[in-house]
Design a protein around this motif. Structure first.
Motif, mmCIF file in Angstrom:
data_model
loop_
_atom_site.group_PDB
_atom_site.id
_atom_site.type_symbol
_atom_site.label_atom_id
_atom_site.label_comp_id
_atom_site.label_asym_id
_atom_site.label_seq_id
_atom_site.Cartn_x
_atom_site.Cartn_y
_atom_site.Cartn_z
ATOM 1 N N CYS A 82 -14.971 -49.473 -49.006
ATOM 2 C CA CYS A 82 -16.138 -48.578 -49.035
ATOM 3 C C CYS A 82 -17.431 -49.369 -48.837
ATOM 4 O O CYS A 82 -18.329 -48.938 -48.093
ATOM 5 C CB CYS A 82 -16.197 -47.830 -50.364
ATOM 6 N N ALA A 83 -17.549 -50.521 -49.492
ATOM 7 C CA ALA A 83 -18.746 -51.351 -49.352
ATOM 8 C C ALA A 83 -18.902 -51.851 -47.917
ATOM 9 O O ALA A 83 -20.009 -51.892 -47.371
ATOM 10 C CB ALA A 83 -18.677 -52.527 -50.325
ATOM 11 N N CYS A 84 -17.773 -52.227 -47.299
ATOM 12 C CA CYS A 84 -17.805 -52.713 -45.914
ATOM 13 C C CYS A 84 -18.208 -51.595 -44.953
ATOM 14 O O CYS A 84 -18.965 -51.819 -43.999
ATOM 15 C CB CYS A 84 -16.441 -53.272 -45.525
ATOM 16 N N ILE A 85 -17.703 -50.399 -45.188
ATOM 17 C CA ILE A 85 -18.060 -49.243 -44.352
ATOM 18 C C ILE A 85 -19.534 -48.906 -44.536
ATOM 19 O O ILE A 85 -20.247 -48.600 -43.578
ATOM 20 C CB ILE A 85 -17.158 -48.045 -44.701
ATOM 21 N N MET A 91 -14.972 -52.174 -37.762
ATOM 22 C CA MET A 91 -13.572 -52.567 -37.897
ATOM 23 C C MET A 91 -13.381 -53.306 -39.217
ATOM 24 O O MET A 91 -14.223 -54.119 -39.604
ATOM 25 C CB MET A 91 -13.151 -53.462 -36.731
ATOM 26 N N LEU A 92 -12.287 -52.991 -39.891
ATOM 27 C CA LEU A 92 -11.899 -53.704 -41.101
ATOM 28 C C LEU A 92 -10.497 -54.251 -40.907
ATOM 29 O O LEU A 92 -9.701 -53.673 -40.178
ATOM 30 C CB LEU A 92 -11.886 -52.768 -42.319
ATOM 31 N N SER A 93 -10.191 -55.366 -41.576
ATOM 32 C CA SER A 93 -8.806 -55.841 -41.572
ATOM 33 C C SER A 93 -8.397 -56.175 -42.999
ATOM 34 O O SER A 93 -9.195 -56.663 -43.798
ATOM 35 C CB SER A 93 -8.614 -57.051 -40.650
ATOM 36 N N MET A 94 -7.127 -55.860 -43.300
ATOM 37 C CA MET A 94 -6.579 -56.109 -44.633
ATOM 38 C C MET A 94 -5.349 -56.990 -44.496
ATOM 39 O O MET A 94 -4.499 -56.739 -43.630
ATOM 40 C CB MET A 94 -6.231 -54.784 -45.316
ATOM 41 N N ASN A 95 -5.251 -58.024 -45.338
ATOM 42 C CA ASN A 95 -4.131 -58.964 -45.312
ATOM 43 C C ASN A 95 -3.031 -58.452 -46.234
ATOM 44 O O ASN A 95 -3.135 -58.571 -47.466
ATOM 45 C CB ASN A 95 -4.597 -60.352 -45.751
ATOM 46 N N SER A 127 -4.900 -45.963 -49.426
ATOM 47 C CA SER A 127 -6.082 -45.228 -49.863
ATOM 48 C C SER A 127 -7.298 -45.588 -49.003
ATOM 49 O O SER A 127 -8.147 -44.729 -48.741
ATOM 50 C CB SER A 127 -6.380 -45.500 -51.345
ATOM 51 N N SER A 128 -7.364 -46.824 -48.528
ATOM 52 C CA SER A 128 -8.456 -47.227 -47.632
ATOM 53 C C SER A 128 -8.339 -46.512 -46.290
ATOM 54 O O SER A 128 -9.337 -46.049 -45.725
ATOM 55 C CB SER A 128 -8.431 -48.743 -47.429
ATOM 56 N N ILE A 129 -7.103 -46.424 -45.785
ATOM 57 C CA ILE A 129 -6.865 -45.691 -44.540
ATOM 58 C C ILE A 129 -7.230 -44.223 -44.718
ATOM 59 O O ILE A 129 -7.914 -43.619 -43.871
ATOM 60 C CB ILE A 129 -5.387 -45.828 -44.109
ATOM 61 N N ASN A 130 -6.793 -43.640 -45.832
ATOM 62 C CA ASN A 130 -7.065 -42.228 -46.091
ATOM 63 C C ASN A 130 -8.557 -41.951 -46.211
ATOM 64 O O ASN A 130 -9.051 -40.909 -45.763
ATOM 65 C CB ASN A 130 -6.363 -41.782 -47.371
ATOM 66 N N TYR A 131 -9.287 -42.873 -46.807
ATOM 67 C CA TYR A 131 -10.746 -42.721 -46.961
ATOM 68 C C TYR A 131 -11.411 -42.614 -45.595
ATOM 69 O O TYR A 131 -12.288 -41.769 -45.384
ATOM 70 C CB TYR A 131 -11.295 -43.916 -47.734
ATOM 71 N N ILE A 132 -10.987 -43.444 -44.677
ATOM 72 C CA ILE A 132 -11.541 -43.412 -43.317
ATOM 73 C C ILE A 132 -11.217 -42.091 -42.643
ATOM 74 O O ILE A 132 -12.077 -41.453 -42.013
ATOM 75 C CB ILE A 132 -10.998 -44.598 -42.499
ATOM 76 N N ARG A 133 -9.983 -41.653 -42.775
ATOM 77 C CA ARG A 133 -9.545 -40.421 -42.114
ATOM 78 C C ARG A 133 -10.152 -39.179 -42.748
ATOM 79 O O ARG A 133 -10.608 -38.262 -42.044
ATOM 80 C CB ARG A 133 -8.021 -40.340 -42.138
ATOM 81 N N LEU A 137 -14.471 -41.077 -40.231
ATOM 82 C CA LEU A 137 -15.323 -42.222 -39.916
ATOM 83 C C LEU A 137 -14.873 -42.910 -38.629
ATOM 84 O O LEU A 137 -13.677 -42.985 -38.338
ATOM 85 C CB LEU A 137 -15.293 -43.220 -41.071
ATOM 86 N N ASN A 138 -15.827 -43.440 -37.916
ATOM 87 C CA ASN A 138 -15.528 -44.168 -36.686
ATOM 88 C C ASN A 138 -15.294 -45.645 -37.014
ATOM 89 O O ASN A 138 -15.983 -46.536 -36.519
ATOM 90 C CB ASN A 138 -16.680 -44.004 -35.696
ATOM 91 N N THR A 139 -14.326 -45.883 -37.869
ATOM 92 C CA THR A 139 -13.995 -47.231 -38.320
ATOM 93 C C THR A 139 -12.508 -47.466 -38.112
ATOM 94 O O THR A 139 -11.691 -46.624 -38.486
ATOM 95 C CB THR A 139 -14.320 -47.403 -39.821
ATOM 96 N N SER A 140 -12.164 -48.600 -37.512
ATOM 97 C CA SER A 140 -10.760 -48.943 -37.276
ATOM 98 C C SER A 140 -10.265 -49.856 -38.394
ATOM 99 O O SER A 140 -11.035 -50.652 -38.943
ATOM 100 C CB SER A 140 -10.597 -49.656 -35.932
ATOM 101 N N LEU A 141 -8.977 -49.726 -38.721
ATOM 102 C CA LEU A 141 -8.394 -50.594 -39.735
ATOM 103 C C LEU A 141 -7.195 -51.343 -39.155
ATOM 104 O O LEU A 141 -6.262 -50.738 -38.631
ATOM 105 C CB LEU A 141 -7.968 -49.794 -40.973
#
Length: 268
Positions: A82-85, A91-95, A127-133, A137-141
């Motif tokens: 959320c802070a990054c958005i 674009m966000l990436s998660m390890n 939950s991060s994916i769901n938040y975007i959807r 939001l025009n943010t890719s994960l």
């Protein structure tokens, strides 16, 4: 090469700058300036920054003041995402591996979480994916560090995944379909869905007087510290090795270029 390849150009900033938003902003602007002079449209260029507190604040400056696209890497939780958005990252990436491992070894104990939607690490990512959807939001994960196909198949709505050679070699022997929400009864009541729905949009982490990290829960701060700090140390070692190779090659070329080729023996 840029003329032959269409689409976005992802540039990775030296992650050793992670502690200074000013250094990251200046370096990003210098890199984008090279593309400007090469007549590459700015919308194609995406600068990758580590999602530290200073990295998130640098992203906000780059996106709002200079219209530079930003990819924030090493995102670890819904609140972190959320802070990054909020900072304007496109674009966000998660390890995946370190996030899941943190939950599996939380408090020093080995916890036998099954790899399914109920895994707390899977929930954090989903939950991060769901938040975007849910907020359109025009943010890719992007997912990185996927340990095996079972992990990837638990996640719905991923925009892209970076796979290692071991997983790539297994593609021919399996389908690539991930699970669909319809496969899970009462999906809209699932923990990942509910967490995303209850998270504020827009969020207000950047204006928190104590800082972004202190606005996170204690668990999210611990997860962020574990994943991000370890990866930054690994990146530092990797970058120093690259620099060593470059310095060695430059020294070699300088020696060749300046070597006196005059004969060392007397003329007859």
């Amino acid at each position: 090469m840029l003329g032959a390849v269409k689409g976005s150009v992802i540039i990775f900033l030296d992650s050793r700058l992670h502690g200074s938003k000013i250094d990251m902003v200046n370096e990003a602007r210098a890199l984008v300036g090279l593309f400007d002079r090469a007549d590459i449209r700015r919308w194609r260029v995406v600068i990758t920054l580590p999602a530290t507190e200073e990295g998130i604040r640098a992203a906000h400056i780059l996106t709002t003041k200079y219209a530079i696209g930003v990819h924030l890497s090493m995102v670890t939780s819904l609140a972190h995402a959320c802070a990054c958005i909020e900072a304007g990252a496109s674009m966000l990436s998660m390890n995946v591996a370190p996030i899941l491992t943190w939950f599996e070894k939380k408090d020093g104990d080995e916890v036998g979480h099954a790899i399914d939607p109920g895994h707390p690490g899977i929930k954090s990512i989903q939950s991060s994916i769901n938040y975007i959807r849910q907020n359109s939001l025009n943010t890719s994960l992007l997912l990185t560090d996927v340990r095996d196909w079972d992990e990837l198949k638990q996640l719905d709505g991923v925009d892209a995944a970076a796979l290692d050679q071991k997983l790539l070699d297994q593609i021919s022997g399996r389908g690539l379909t991930t699970w669909s929400p319809e496969m899970m009864e009462d999906y809209e009541h699932s923990p990942a869905y509910v967490c995303a729905r209850e998270a504020n949009y827009p969020s207000n982490y950047l204006n928190n007087g104590r800082g972004i990290e202190m606005a996170l829960s204690a668990g999210d701060r611990s997860l962020m510290s574990s994943v991000v700090d370890i990866r930054l140390r690994q990146n530092k070692v990797f970058m120093e090795k690259i620099e060593g190779v470059i310095i060695k090659e430059v020294d070699k070329r300088l020696y060749v270029d300046t070597f006196d080729v005059q004969p060392s023996w007397p003329s007859p």
